[in-house]
Design a protein around this motif. Structure first.
Motif, PDB file in Angstrom:
ATOM      1  N   TYR A   7       0.833  -1.206   0.000  1.00 46.27           N
ATOM      2  CA  TYR A   7       0.000   0.000   0.000  1.00 46.27           C
ATOM      3  C   TYR A   7       0.864   1.251   0.000  1.00 46.27           C
ATOM      4  O   TYR A   7       0.574   2.221  -0.686  1.00 46.27           O
ATOM      5  CB  TYR A   7      -0.922  -0.027   1.223  1.00 46.27           C
ATOM      6  CG  TYR A   7      -1.938   1.093   1.239  1.00 46.27           C
ATOM      7  CD1 TYR A   7      -3.109   0.983   0.501  1.00 46.27           C
ATOM      8  CD2 TYR A   7      -1.737   2.241   1.993  1.00 46.27           C
ATOM      9  CE1 TYR A   7      -4.060   1.989   0.517  1.00 46.27           C
ATOM     10  CE2 TYR A   7      -2.674   3.250   2.015  1.00 46.27           C
ATOM     11  CZ  TYR A   7      -3.833   3.127   1.272  1.00 46.27           C
ATOM     12  OH  TYR A   7      -4.752   4.127   1.286  1.00 46.27           O
ATOM     13  N   ASN A   8       1.958   1.237   0.771  1.00 43.21           N
ATOM     14  CA  ASN A   8       2.877   2.381   0.779  1.00 43.21           C
ATOM     15  C   ASN A   8       3.708   2.445  -0.489  1.00 43.21           C
ATOM     16  O   ASN A   8       4.023   3.530  -0.968  1.00 43.21           O
ATOM     17  CB  ASN A   8       3.815   2.322   1.984  1.00 43.21           C
ATOM     18  CG  ASN A   8       3.212   2.984   3.185  1.00 43.21           C
ATOM     19  OD1 ASN A   8       2.243   3.721   3.074  1.00 43.21           O
ATOM     20  ND2 ASN A   8       3.777   2.725   4.339  1.00 43.21           N
ATOM     21  N   LYS A   9       4.072   1.299  -1.027  1.00 38.91           N
ATOM     22  CA  LYS A   9       4.906   1.279  -2.234  1.00 38.91           C
ATOM     23  C   LYS A   9       4.117   1.763  -3.453  1.00 38.91           C
ATOM     24  O   LYS A   9       4.696   2.292  -4.383  1.00 38.91           O
ATOM     25  CB  LYS A   9       5.460  -0.120  -2.489  1.00 38.91           C
ATOM     26  CG  LYS A   9       6.455  -0.560  -1.457  1.00 38.91           C
ATOM     27  CD  LYS A   9       7.711   0.300  -1.520  1.00 38.91           C
ATOM     28  CE  LYS A   9       8.715  -0.141  -0.483  1.00 38.91           C
ATOM     29  NZ  LYS A   9       9.923   0.668  -0.510  1.00 38.91           N
ATOM     30  N   LEU A  10       2.806   1.549  -3.457  1.00 39.94           N
ATOM     31  CA  LEU A  10       1.974   2.002  -4.561  1.00 39.94           C
ATOM     32  C   LEU A  10       0.668   2.548  -3.995  1.00 39.94           C
ATOM     33  O   LEU A  10      -0.338   1.858  -3.934  1.00 39.94           O
ATOM     34  CB  LEU A  10       1.686   0.866  -5.543  1.00 39.94           C
ATOM     35  CG  LEU A  10       1.011   1.309  -6.830  1.00 39.94           C
ATOM     36  CD1 LEU A  10       1.907   2.247  -7.638  1.00 39.94           C
ATOM     37  CD2 LEU A  10       0.644   0.114  -7.652  1.00 39.94           C
ATOM     38  N   PRO A  11       0.684   3.810  -3.566  1.00 40.85           N
ATOM     39  CA  PRO A  11      -0.512   4.402  -2.967  1.00 40.85           C
ATOM     40  C   PRO A  11      -1.654   4.547  -3.986  1.00 40.85           C
ATOM     41  O   PRO A  11      -1.423   4.553  -5.199  1.00 40.85           O
ATOM     42  CB  PRO A  11      -0.032   5.762  -2.475  1.00 40.85           C
ATOM     43  CG  PRO A  11       1.306   5.985  -3.056  1.00 40.85           C
ATOM     44  CD  PRO A  11       1.818   4.700  -3.592  1.00 40.85           C
TER      45      PRO A  11
ATOM     46  N   ASP B 211      -3.355   6.895  -5.208  1.00 42.14           N
ATOM     47  CA  ASP B 211      -3.332   7.934  -6.238  1.00 42.14           C
ATOM     48  C   ASP B 211      -2.494   7.529  -7.452  1.00 42.14           C
ATOM     49  O   ASP B 211      -2.541   8.186  -8.486  1.00 42.14           O
ATOM     50  CB  ASP B 211      -2.846   9.276  -5.665  1.00 42.14           C
ATOM     51  CG  ASP B 211      -1.429   9.228  -5.136  1.00 42.14           C
ATOM     52  OD1 ASP B 211      -0.899   8.126  -4.885  1.00 42.14           O
ATOM     53  OD2 ASP B 211      -0.846  10.319  -4.967  1.00 42.14           O
ATOM     54  N   GLN B 212      -1.770   6.415  -7.365  1.00 40.23           N
ATOM     55  CA  GLN B 212      -0.988   5.920  -8.504  1.00 40.23           C
ATOM     56  C   GLN B 212      -1.631   4.709  -9.175  1.00 40.23           C
ATOM     57  O   GLN B 212      -1.116   4.188 -10.151  1.00 40.23           O
ATOM     58  CB  GLN B 212       0.420   5.551  -8.029  1.00 40.23           C
ATOM     59  CG  GLN B 212       1.220   6.715  -7.524  1.00 40.23           C
ATOM     60  CD  GLN B 212       2.580   6.288  -7.013  1.00 40.23           C
ATOM     61  OE1 GLN B 212       3.097   5.232  -7.360  1.00 40.23           O
ATOM     62  NE2 GLN B 212       3.171   7.108  -6.164  1.00 40.23           N
ATOM     63  N   TRP B 213      -2.766   4.260  -8.675  1.00 36.99           N
ATOM     64  CA  TRP B 213      -3.387   3.048  -9.181  1.00 36.99           C
ATOM     65  C   TRP B 213      -3.836   3.137 -10.633  1.00 36.99           C
ATOM     66  O   TRP B 213      -3.989   2.125 -11.289  1.00 36.99           O
ATOM     67  CB  TRP B 213      -4.578   2.654  -8.322  1.00 36.99           C
ATOM     68  CG  TRP B 213      -4.206   2.173  -6.958  1.00 36.99           C
ATOM     69  CD1 TRP B 213      -2.951   2.052  -6.432  1.00 36.99           C
ATOM     70  CD2 TRP B 213      -5.101   1.771  -5.933  1.00 36.99           C
ATOM     71  NE1 TRP B 213      -3.011   1.592  -5.145  1.00 36.99           N
ATOM     72  CE2 TRP B 213      -4.321   1.413  -4.806  1.00 36.99           C
ATOM     73  CE3 TRP B 213      -6.476   1.683  -5.847  1.00 36.99           C
ATOM     74  CZ2 TRP B 213      -4.884   0.960  -3.629  1.00 36.99           C
ATOM     75  CZ3 TRP B 213      -7.037   1.238  -4.675  1.00 36.99           C
ATOM     76  CH2 TRP B 213      -6.237   0.868  -3.578  1.00 36.99           C
TER      77      TRP B 213
ATOM     78  N   GLY C 213      -2.286   4.863 -13.069  1.00 37.97           N
ATOM     79  CA  GLY C 213      -1.203   5.151 -13.988  1.00 37.97           C
ATOM     80  C   GLY C 213      -1.176   4.092 -15.073  1.00 37.97           C
ATOM     81  O   GLY C 213      -1.602   2.953 -14.879  1.00 37.97           O
TER      82      GLY C 213
ATOM     83  N   ASP D  29       1.136   2.201 -16.515  1.00 35.79           N
ATOM     84  CA  ASP D  29       1.853   0.961 -16.268  1.00 35.79           C
ATOM     85  C   ASP D  29       1.104   0.081 -15.275  1.00 35.79           C
ATOM     86  O   ASP D  29       0.926  -1.120 -15.483  1.00 35.79           O
ATOM     87  CB  ASP D  29       3.266   1.251 -15.757  1.00 35.79           C
ATOM     88  CG  ASP D  29       4.091  -0.012 -15.613  1.00 35.79           C
ATOM     89  OD1 ASP D  29       4.121  -0.809 -16.575  1.00 35.79           O
ATOM     90  OD2 ASP D  29       4.682  -0.203 -14.544  1.00 35.79           O
ATOM     91  N   TYR D  30       0.628   0.691 -14.205  1.00 32.64           N
ATOM     92  CA  TYR D  30      -0.083  -0.063 -13.181  1.00 32.64           C
ATOM     93  C   TYR D  30      -1.410  -0.601 -13.718  1.00 32.64           C
ATOM     94  O   TYR D  30      -1.773  -1.750 -13.482  1.00 32.64           O
ATOM     95  CB  TYR D  30      -0.304   0.796 -11.943  1.00 32.64           C
ATOM     96  CG  TYR D  30      -0.977   0.047 -10.821  1.00 32.64           C
ATOM     97  CD1 TYR D  30      -0.275  -0.876 -10.057  1.00 32.64           C
ATOM     98  CD2 TYR D  30      -2.320   0.238 -10.535  1.00 32.64           C
ATOM     99  CE1 TYR D  30      -0.881  -1.579  -9.041  1.00 32.64           C
ATOM    100  CE2 TYR D  30      -2.934  -0.467  -9.517  1.00 32.64           C
ATOM    101  CZ  TYR D  30      -2.205  -1.361  -8.776  1.00 32.64           C
ATOM    102  OH  TYR D  30      -2.821  -2.061  -7.773  1.00 32.64           O
TER     103      TYR D  30
ATOM    104  N   THR E 202      -2.452  -4.460 -13.790  1.00 34.72           N
ATOM    105  CA  THR E 202      -3.634  -4.833 -13.024  1.00 34.72           C
ATOM    106  C   THR E 202      -4.690  -5.475 -13.911  1.00 34.72           C
ATOM    107  O   THR E 202      -5.295  -6.481 -13.541  1.00 34.72           O
ATOM    108  CB  THR E 202      -4.229  -3.603 -12.316  1.00 34.72           C
ATOM    109  OG1 THR E 202      -3.216  -3.036 -11.498  1.00 34.72           O
ATOM    110  CG2 THR E 202      -5.415  -3.967 -11.466  1.00 34.72           C
TER     111      THR E 202
END
Length: 122
Positions: free
Chosen positions: A38-42, A44-46, A48, A50-51, A55
């Motif tokens: 969760y900290n490594k990918l908060p 607000d970056q979900w 993006g 690449d993510y 996903t």
């Protein structure tokens, strides 16, 4: 303070905060150890690019696994209810179960490799 020093301080603050995280839902079965993600990918970056790409692929694989599982359950329920005799059930289930187990095994190998890499890098 330099930008590099500021980034190191920010990263250290995130790393220190890893130990204070706890699941937010009272009935969560998520182990606290996993919350470092969760900290490594908060959130607000979900969304993006690449993510979102990674996903969507992961969700598609899991959707297909659940679909194959539902088909296996339907075939088994049909056999139990008498819609199939043993020969028909065996024919229907065998051609699907091998592929289901293979795909499930392959997928978990990929997830396990990703976890090992993440543990080394994260």
């Amino acid at each position: 303070m330099t930008l590099s020093a500021n980034n190191k301080t920010s990263q250290q603050a995130l790393d220190d905060d890893l130990f204070s995280l706890a699941p937010r839902h009272p009935d969560s079965r998520l182990e606290t150890d996993w919350l470092f993600l969760y900290n490594k990918l908060p959130p607000d970056q979900w969304f993006g690019a690449d993510y979102a790409y990674k996903t969507s692929g992961w969700l598609k694989v899991h959707t297909n696994i659940r679909k194959r599982q539902r088909i296996l359950v339907q075939i088994s329920e049909a056999y139990i209810s008498g819609e199939f005799d043993w020969s028909e059930y065996r024919s229907q289930i065998l051609k699907r179960i091998n592929m289901h187990v293979l795909k499930l095994h392959q997928h978990h190998e990929v997830e396990d490799e990703g976890l090992v890499v993440c543990q080394k890098v994260c």
